[in-house]
Motif scaffolding. Structure first.
Motif, PDB file in Angstrom:
ATOM      1  N   LYS A 292       0.860  -1.194   0.000  1.00 22.13           N
ATOM      2  CA  LYS A 292       0.000   0.000   0.000  1.00 22.13           C
ATOM      3  C   LYS A 292       0.890   1.235   0.000  1.00 22.13           C
ATOM      4  CE  LYS A 292      -3.262   2.421   3.084  1.00 22.13           C
ATOM      5  NZ  LYS A 292      -3.980   2.317   4.376  1.00 22.13           N
ATOM      6  N   ILE A 293       0.595   2.149  -0.889  1.00 19.02           N
ATOM      7  CA  ILE A 293       1.359   3.393  -0.996  1.00 19.02           C
ATOM      8  C   ILE A 293       0.391   4.567  -0.904  1.00 19.02           C
ATOM      9  CG2 ILE A 293       2.971   4.746  -2.392  1.00 19.02           C
ATOM     10  CD1 ILE A 293       3.581   2.110  -3.931  1.00 19.02           C
ATOM     11  N   LYS A 294       0.576   5.417   0.099  1.00 19.28           N
ATOM     12  CA  LYS A 294      -0.214   6.652   0.174  1.00 19.28           C
ATOM     13  C   LYS A 294       0.727   7.815  -0.138  1.00 19.28           C
ATOM     14  CE  LYS A 294      -3.395   7.533   3.316  1.00 19.28           C
ATOM     15  NZ  LYS A 294      -4.043   7.877   4.613  1.00 19.28           N
ATOM     16  N   TYR A 295       0.348   8.600  -1.134  1.00 17.68           N
ATOM     17  CA  TYR A 295       1.181   9.707  -1.572  1.00 17.68           C
ATOM     18  C   TYR A 295       0.910  10.974  -0.753  1.00 17.68           C
ATOM     19  CZ  TYR A 295       2.128   6.615  -5.515  1.00 17.68           C
ATOM     20  OH  TYR A 295       2.494   5.543  -6.284  1.00 17.68           O
ATOM     21  N   ASN A 296       1.714  11.990  -0.979  1.00 15.61           N
ATOM     22  CA  ASN A 296       1.586  13.214  -0.177  1.00 15.61           C
ATOM     23  C   ASN A 296       0.315  13.995  -0.483  1.00 15.61           C
ATOM     24  OD1 ASN A 296       2.432  14.049  -2.722  1.00 15.61           O
ATOM     25  ND2 ASN A 296       3.777  15.650  -1.948  1.00 15.61           N
ATOM     26  N   ASP A 297      -0.393  13.636  -1.562  1.00 11.18           N
ATOM     27  CA  ASP A 297      -1.685  14.263  -1.852  1.00 11.18           C
ATOM     28  C   ASP A 297      -2.850  13.406  -1.346  1.00 11.18           C
ATOM     29  OD1 ASP A 297      -1.614  12.128  -3.581  1.00 11.18           O
ATOM     30  OD2 ASP A 297      -1.923  13.304  -5.405  1.00 11.18           O
ATOM     31  N   TYR A 298      -2.523  12.363  -0.522  1.00 17.93           N
ATOM     32  CA  TYR A 298      -3.483  11.456   0.113  1.00 17.93           C
ATOM     33  C   TYR A 298      -4.111  10.451  -0.856  1.00 17.93           C
ATOM     34  CZ  TYR A 298      -3.169  14.042   4.484  1.00 17.93           C
ATOM     35  OH  TYR A 298      -2.704  14.619   5.629  1.00 17.93           O
ATOM     36  N   GLN A 301      -2.410   3.973  -3.683  1.00 16.61           N
ATOM     37  CA  GLN A 301      -2.201   2.959  -4.715  1.00 16.61           C
ATOM     38  C   GLN A 301      -1.838   1.645  -4.024  1.00 16.61           C
ATOM     39  OE1 GLN A 301       1.395   3.291  -7.016  1.00 16.61           O
ATOM     40  NE2 GLN A 301       0.480   2.336  -8.815  1.00 16.61           N
ATOM     41  N   THR A 302      -2.324   0.538  -4.563  1.00 16.62           N
ATOM     42  CA  THR A 302      -1.941  -0.775  -4.050  1.00 16.62           C
ATOM     43  C   THR A 302      -1.371  -1.619  -5.183  1.00 16.62           C
ATOM     44  OG1 THR A 302      -4.176  -1.675  -4.360  1.00 16.62           O
ATOM     45  CG2 THR A 302      -3.637  -0.786  -2.184  1.00 16.62           C
ATOM     46  N   ARG A 303      -0.385  -2.447  -4.843  1.00 12.45           N
ATOM     47  CA  ARG A 303       0.227  -3.372  -5.796  1.00 12.45           C
ATOM     48  C   ARG A 303       0.276  -4.745  -5.132  1.00 12.45           C
ATOM     49  NH1 ARG A 303       5.631   0.235  -7.321  1.00 12.45           N
ATOM     50  NH2 ARG A 303       4.531   2.092  -8.099  1.00 12.45           N
ATOM     51  N   GLU A 322      10.480  -6.323  -4.457  1.00 14.85           N
ATOM     52  CA  GLU A 322      10.181  -6.499  -5.882  1.00 14.85           C
ATOM     53  C   GLU A 322       8.959  -5.687  -6.290  1.00 14.85           C
ATOM     54  OE1 GLU A 322       9.786 -10.477  -7.277  1.00 14.85           O
ATOM     55  OE2 GLU A 322      11.713 -11.125  -6.426  1.00 14.85           O
ATOM     56  N   ILE A 323       7.909  -5.738  -5.462  1.00 10.93           N
ATOM     57  CA  ILE A 323       6.672  -5.002  -5.779  1.00 10.93           C
ATOM     58  C   ILE A 323       6.932  -3.502  -5.740  1.00 10.93           C
ATOM     59  CG2 ILE A 323       4.320  -4.535  -4.996  1.00 10.93           C
ATOM     60  CD1 ILE A 323       4.266  -7.429  -3.912  1.00 10.93           C
ATOM     61  N   LEU A 324       7.738  -3.061  -4.778  1.00 11.17           N
ATOM     62  CA  LEU A 324       8.072  -1.636  -4.702  1.00 11.17           C
ATOM     63  C   LEU A 324       8.799  -1.183  -5.966  1.00 11.17           C
ATOM     64  CD1 LEU A 324       8.196   0.970  -2.933  1.00 11.17           C
ATOM     65  CD2 LEU A 324      10.415   0.153  -2.112  1.00 11.17           C
ATOM     66  N   ASN A 325       9.658  -2.070  -6.492  1.00  9.33           N
ATOM     67  CA  ASN A 325      10.480  -1.710  -7.658  1.00  9.33           C
ATOM     68  C   ASN A 325       9.778  -1.916  -8.996  1.00  9.33           C
ATOM     69  OD1 ASN A 325      12.808  -0.965  -6.245  1.00  9.33           O
ATOM     70  ND2 ASN A 325      13.473  -3.095  -6.032  1.00  9.33           N
ATOM     71  N   GLN A 326       8.590  -2.514  -9.007  1.00  4.45           N
ATOM     72  CA  GLN A 326       8.022  -2.961 -10.278  1.00  4.45           C
ATOM     73  C   GLN A 326       7.609  -1.818 -11.197  1.00  4.45           C
ATOM     74  OE1 GLN A 326       4.725  -5.445  -9.051  1.00  4.45           O
ATOM     75  NE2 GLN A 326       3.221  -3.817  -9.354  1.00  4.45           N
ATOM     76  N   GLU A 327       7.341  -0.643 -10.634  1.00  3.18           N
ATOM     77  CA  GLU A 327       7.055   0.516 -11.476  1.00  3.18           C
ATOM     78  C   GLU A 327       7.450   1.784 -10.741  1.00  3.18           C
ATOM     79  OE1 GLU A 327       2.619   1.728 -11.450  1.00  3.18           O
ATOM     80  OE2 GLU A 327       2.586  -0.469 -11.343  1.00  3.18           O
ATOM     81  N   GLU A 328       7.556   2.854 -11.469  1.00  3.87           N
ATOM     82  CA  GLU A 328       8.042   4.113 -10.915  1.00  3.87           C
ATOM     83  C   GLU A 328       7.083   4.667  -9.856  1.00  3.87           C
ATOM     84  OE1 GLU A 328       9.212   8.641 -12.456  1.00  3.87           O
ATOM     85  OE2 GLU A 328       8.625   7.071 -13.879  1.00  3.87           O
ATOM     86  N   ILE A 329       7.649   5.260  -8.810  1.00  4.25           N
ATOM     87  CA  ILE A 329       6.858   5.955  -7.791  1.00  4.25           C
ATOM     88  C   ILE A 329       6.750   7.412  -8.240  1.00  4.25           C
ATOM     89  CG2 ILE A 329       6.666   6.579  -5.361  1.00  4.25           C
ATOM     90  CD1 ILE A 329       6.606   3.597  -5.719  1.00  4.25           C
ATOM     91  N   PRO A 330       5.563   7.887  -8.621  1.00  6.60           N
ATOM     92  CA  PRO A 330       5.460   9.193  -9.286  1.00  6.60           C
ATOM     93  C   PRO A 330       5.470  10.410  -8.353  1.00  6.60           C
ATOM     94  CG  PRO A 330       3.302   8.171  -9.152  1.00  6.60           C
ATOM     95  CD  PRO A 330       4.273   7.174  -8.589  1.00  6.60           C
ATOM     96  N   GLY A 337       2.534   0.529   3.500  1.00  9.48           N
ATOM     97  CA  GLY A 337       1.946  -0.576   4.253  1.00  9.48           C
ATOM     98  C   GLY A 337       2.156  -1.877   3.506  1.00  9.48           C
ATOM     99  N   LEU A 338       2.176  -2.960   4.235  1.00  7.61           N
ATOM    100  CA  LEU A 338       2.373  -4.272   3.627  1.00  7.61           C
ATOM    101  C   LEU A 338       1.415  -5.248   4.289  1.00  7.61           C
ATOM    102  CD1 LEU A 338       4.294  -5.601   1.514  1.00  7.61           C
ATOM    103  CD2 LEU A 338       5.639  -6.422   3.450  1.00  7.61           C
TER     104      LEU A 338
END
Length: 365
Positions: A292-298, A301-303, A322-330, A337-338
């Motif tokens: 789970k990725i929460k960006y600074n604009d709230y 995204q989940t992968r 691996e999941i963190l690296n699979q695509e660019e963090i914009p 979270g995991l």
């Protein structure tokens, strides 16, 4: 007299103007303005009203036409129940960080029994405060809470300092508090029963306490025993969880947003360790790993990645990176979270590949 060993620690959490607050969260231009969810200016019924609208007398279940008469500049929002459910699930995950004894009443409120809790916190007041702070951090919404030794009193307490507050009713204060409480403020006593009670001269708890059990059961049927007990602070209903756990997870909100991939990897490492600790403690494992990725604009995204077998500790760590690296963090990252889902907890616990044969009644989440 209730023995100290028998006293439960019950919390009732109630979101403040939930539907309307979600709409104001997602539409910043509506914040601070009178808002109704449901209906429109010509027809329909109000499902929820913001606190700004309530100042004008707008209430849920009110016709839209009457609401507009009370508040001509009322804003109407179409209900989005998928969105409300999405946020409700986030809130419930916060509850389950503290206890599995959670009884949801609706999307926006629940009872929690924290007598014994996962964080070994002795104070239910502190737990309620932490939960409210976590809800605010995770969702941007306010919650109120009530704390007491039974569900009825916890529910009653949650209304005392609304919105965005909490209150406690201690065992030694319960009867005196209830004696002063207006009869219409008793949880479970609706408008019809209130009017009937007032016809007998019952306007507050002290009045209700003067009537015998026989009188109350004669006039109110089976509910008479309930009324007789609650005014004396007696309510034996337990928190009834109705949930089979579907995931196990850990996450962290960072003091400063993470910008570089290396910083994100460093931030993810303790989260991985905490997830593994929870897996080992619970004996639960799962085949789907989700980042789970929460960006600074709230925005969130989940992968995910699903495996054929239950992963061991090393595989969980490798897959997380691996999941963190699979695509660019914009964008800068506020939270990581995991979690694991596709759990095997119906008949047995799976513990890093080893099957532990444990009766279903004995399993822990």
């Amino acid at each position: 007299m209730i023995q100290a060993s028998e006293i439960r620690k019950i919390i009732h959490v109630d979101m403040d103007a939930f539907y309307a607050s979600v709409e104001q969260l997602d539409q910043p231009e509506w914040r601070g303005k009178p808002l109704a969810v449901g209906g429109n200016a010509e027809r329909g019924v109000i499902a929820a009203a913001s606190y700004e609208a309530r100042k004008y007398g707008v209430r849920s279940a009110m016709s839209s036409i009457l609401a507009v008469k009370k508040c001509p500049h009322l804003i109407f929002a179409k209900p989005r129940f998928d969105r409300y459910k999405e946020i409700s699930l986030i809130i419930r995950d916060i509850f389950y960080e503290y206890t599995d004894l959670v009884e949801p009443l609706s999307l926006d409120e629940a009872f929690l029994d924290v007598t014994e809790n996962k964080k070994d916190i002795k104070s239910a007041i502190l737990i309620a405060r932490q939960i409210r702070e976590a809800i605010k951090e995770e969702t941007g919404l306010n919650a109120s809470a009530g704390v007491s030794y039974n569900k009825f009193l916890a529910k009653t307490a949650s209304d005392i300092n609304k919105p965005n507050g909490q209150a406690v009713i201690l065992p030694q204060d319960a009867e005196a508090f209830l004696e002063k409480l207006p009869i219409e403020r008793f949880f479970g006593i609706g408008k019809v029963t209130t009017e009937k009670m007032k016809g007998f001269g019952i306007h507050c708890g002290a009045d209700l306490k003067q009537f015998s059990l026989q009188f109350l059961t004669t006039k109110f049927g089976k509910s008479g025993l309930h009324y007789f007990n609650i005014v004396r602070g007696v309510h034996l209903s337990e928190v009834q969880p109705n949930r089979i756990r579907k995931s196990i997870s850990a996450e962290n909100t960072f003091d400063q947003d993470l910008i570089s991939l290396e910083d994100m990897k460093m931030g993810l490492l303790p989260i991985i360790k905490e997830l593994i600790r929870r897996i080992e403690k619970s004996g639960i494992n799962g085949r789907t790993i989700t980042l789970k990725i929460k960006y600074n604009d709230y925005s969130v995204q989940t992968r995910s990645r699903t495996l054929e077998q239950y992963p061991d500790k090393k595989q969980i760590e490798e897959l997380a990176f691996e999941i963190l690296n699979q695509e660019e963090i914009p964008k800068p990252v506020r939270l990581l979270g995991l979690g694991l889902s596709n759990l095997n907890i119906t008949e047995e616990h799976v513990h890093f590949g080893k099957q532990l044969l444990i009766p279903f009644e004995s399993t822990e989440d």
